[in-house]
Design an enzyme around this catalytic site. Structure first.
Site, mmCIF file in Angstrom:
data_model
loop_
_atom_site.group_PDB
_atom_site.id
_atom_site.type_symbol
_atom_site.label_atom_id
_atom_site.label_comp_id
_atom_site.label_asym_id
_atom_site.label_seq_id
_atom_site.Cartn_x
_atom_site.Cartn_y
_atom_site.Cartn_z
ATOM 1 N N ARG A 60 5.888 51.237 13.392
ATOM 2 C CA ARG A 60 6.258 52.255 13.992
ATOM 3 C C ARG A 60 6.214 51.572 15.586
ATOM 4 O O ARG A 60 7.085 52.156 16.436
ATOM 5 C CB ARG A 60 5.235 53.473 14.256
ATOM 6 N N HIS A 64 9.473 52.156 18.040
ATOM 7 C CA HIS A 64 9.379 52.633 19.300
ATOM 8 C C HIS A 64 9.968 51.607 20.602
ATOM 9 O O HIS A 64 10.308 52.111 21.409
ATOM 10 C CB HIS A 64 8.084 53.166 19.720
ATOM 11 N N ASP A 65 9.380 50.451 20.395
ATOM 12 C CA ASP A 65 9.850 49.492 21.218
ATOM 13 C C ASP A 65 11.473 49.301 21.509
ATOM 14 O O ASP A 65 12.063 49.305 22.462
ATOM 15 C CB ASP A 65 9.293 48.220 20.955
ATOM 16 N N ASP A 72 12.153 44.456 23.511
ATOM 17 C CA ASP A 72 11.683 43.521 24.611
ATOM 18 C C ASP A 72 10.105 43.826 25.111
ATOM 19 O O ASP A 72 9.619 43.167 26.130
ATOM 20 C CB ASP A 72 12.437 43.819 26.161
ATOM 21 N N SER A 74 8.226 46.128 25.939
ATOM 22 C CA SER A 74 7.957 46.794 27.009
ATOM 23 C C SER A 74 6.875 48.030 26.510
ATOM 24 O O SER A 74 6.195 48.660 27.370
ATOM 25 C CB SER A 74 9.204 47.788 27.716
ATOM 26 N N GLU A 86 5.248 53.014 28.992
ATOM 27 C CA GLU A 86 5.754 53.801 27.517
ATOM 28 C C GLU A 86 4.531 54.083 26.773
ATOM 29 O O GLU A 86 4.810 55.238 26.237
ATOM 30 C CB GLU A 86 6.571 52.799 26.897
ATOM 31 N N ASN A 92 4.388 58.440 22.303
ATOM 32 C CA ASN A 92 3.715 57.079 22.109
ATOM 33 C C ASN A 92 2.081 57.195 22.257
ATOM 34 O O ASN A 92 1.144 56.267 21.894
ATOM 35 C CB ASN A 92 4.077 56.101 23.085
ATOM 36 N N HIS A 189 9.492 55.535 6.814
ATOM 37 C CA HIS A 189 8.480 56.598 6.898
ATOM 38 C C HIS A 189 7.616 56.610 5.600
ATOM 39 O O HIS A 189 6.895 57.482 5.230
ATOM 40 C CB HIS A 189 8.994 57.815 7.030
ATOM 41 N N THR A 190 7.703 55.690 4.661
ATOM 42 C CA THR A 190 6.958 55.245 3.672
ATOM 43 C C THR A 190 5.637 54.987 3.812
ATOM 44 O O THR A 190 4.766 55.201 2.843
ATOM 45 C CB THR A 190 7.628 54.512 2.484
ATOM 46 N N ASP A 242 4.116 59.927 2.725
ATOM 47 C CA ASP A 242 4.610 60.022 1.351
ATOM 48 C C ASP A 242 3.404 59.977 0.487
ATOM 49 O O ASP A 242 2.422 59.513 1.102
ATOM 50 C CB ASP A 242 5.797 59.369 0.814
#
Length: 317
Positions: A60, A64-65, A72, A74, A86, A92, A189-190, A242
């Protein structure tokens, strides 16, 4: 890889898949840090033995990065002074396991100081998270640079669990990712866990006509209502993404076909013929899902945009 923010649809985002002088390479560290893969793998494996939530967290974190300022690193930067980074943006706040990247970076620096970017370490760690959870492996192209900018305000660019298919498609296409990539990467998302706040709107007071989202199986909604209180006072209440949430498999897609997708964004994958066909294909064949996931992960993680190799993943040089 839970998607937990609203996308600023009016913003114009510029993302580029690396090419030319910035192209990534499988043998980028062949001479300068040949053991980087094994060093990162050991760090992830060590952390995972103590905490089974680490793989989901790392996968995740990488997503999200990449979805904010390219891949990068961040997302790893700490807030400083008046700048809120971030990692402290609303979607986050539930990210964790940053220490795994710190530990890997420390070991890498001891072996090859000043050579390997934090962005590459995070990409490798995300791959290892999948593999160590029973998923496929792949060679990670390397050569990313670390960014110097990290703003919490930009986390509004992340896809939301409430997105419909049109919103998801727009979000992914802005990053050069196709509908095929959207469905395959959603399969991440598993792994993992979600707090009730990300799906609460589906199980109570859904709209003027339905108390429960009609796209959700009634018994599944009932089980979620028993877990999630009417008020959001129980901040840690939630459920796994799940039923096999620590194993990387295709159960996620099977759940969607059974109307047991946790997020609106998950269940929305059945709302177009193209995406529904892909969900069905992946639900019927783990091999097909694995192949597509690997291809899309390499594509997503090849979105570049950094400028330096950080000595410390939490601060710019």
């Amino acid at each position: 890889m839970a998607f937990v923010a609203a996308l600023c649809l009016s913003s114009v985002l510029v993302f580029s898949i690396s090419s030319g002088a910035d192209a990534l390479s499988l043998n980028y560290y062949e001479k300068t840090c040949p053991d980087v893969d094994s060093i990162v793998t050991n760090a992830v494996n060590h952390a995972m033995m103590k905490d089974k939530t680490v793989p989901a967290a790392l996968l995740r974190m990488h997503f999200h990065d990449c979805f904010i300022r390219a891949c990068d690193a961040s997302v790893l930067l700490n807030s400083k002074g008046n700048n809120k980074a971030e990692k402290d943006g609303p979607p986050n706040m539930s990210l964790h396991a940053f220490y795994v990247i710190d530990n890997a970076k420390k070991e890498v620096e001891a072996s090859c100081p000043g050579v390997v970017s934090c962005a590459d370490i995070l990409a490798l760690a995300a791959r290892d998270a999948v593999v160590l959870s029973g998923g496929p492996t792949w060679d990670v192209p390397k050569g990313r640079k670390d960014g110097r900018t990290s703003r919490a305000s930009e986390t509004t660019r992340l896809p939301s669990p409430s997105f419909n298919i049109a919103q998801l498609q727009q979000s992914f296409s802005q990053r050069g990712l196709s509908l095929d990539d959207l469905v395959a990467l959603s399969g991440g998302h598993t792994l993992g866990f979600s707090h009730c706040s990300s799906f609460q709107s589906r199980i109570r007071n859904f709209n003027a006509t339905h108390d429960i989202d009609p796209s959700m199986h009634p018994s599944f909604a009932a089980s979620l209502r028993s877990i999630c209180p009417k008020s959001n006072r129980a901040k840690n209440a939630g459920t796994t993404m799940d039923p096999s949430s620590t194993t990387f498999d295709n159960t996620y897609f099977k759940s969607i076909l059974q109307k047991r997708g946790l997020f609106s964004s998950d269940q929305s994958l059945l709302s177009t013929p193209k995406t529904k066909d892909l969900v069905t294909k992946f639900a019927s064949s783990k091999a097909n899902f694995n192949k597509a996931f690997v291809s899309s992960m390499i594509k997503m993680s090849s979105i570049t945009g950094g400028q330096e190799v950080r000595k410390d993943c939490r601060v710019v040089n």
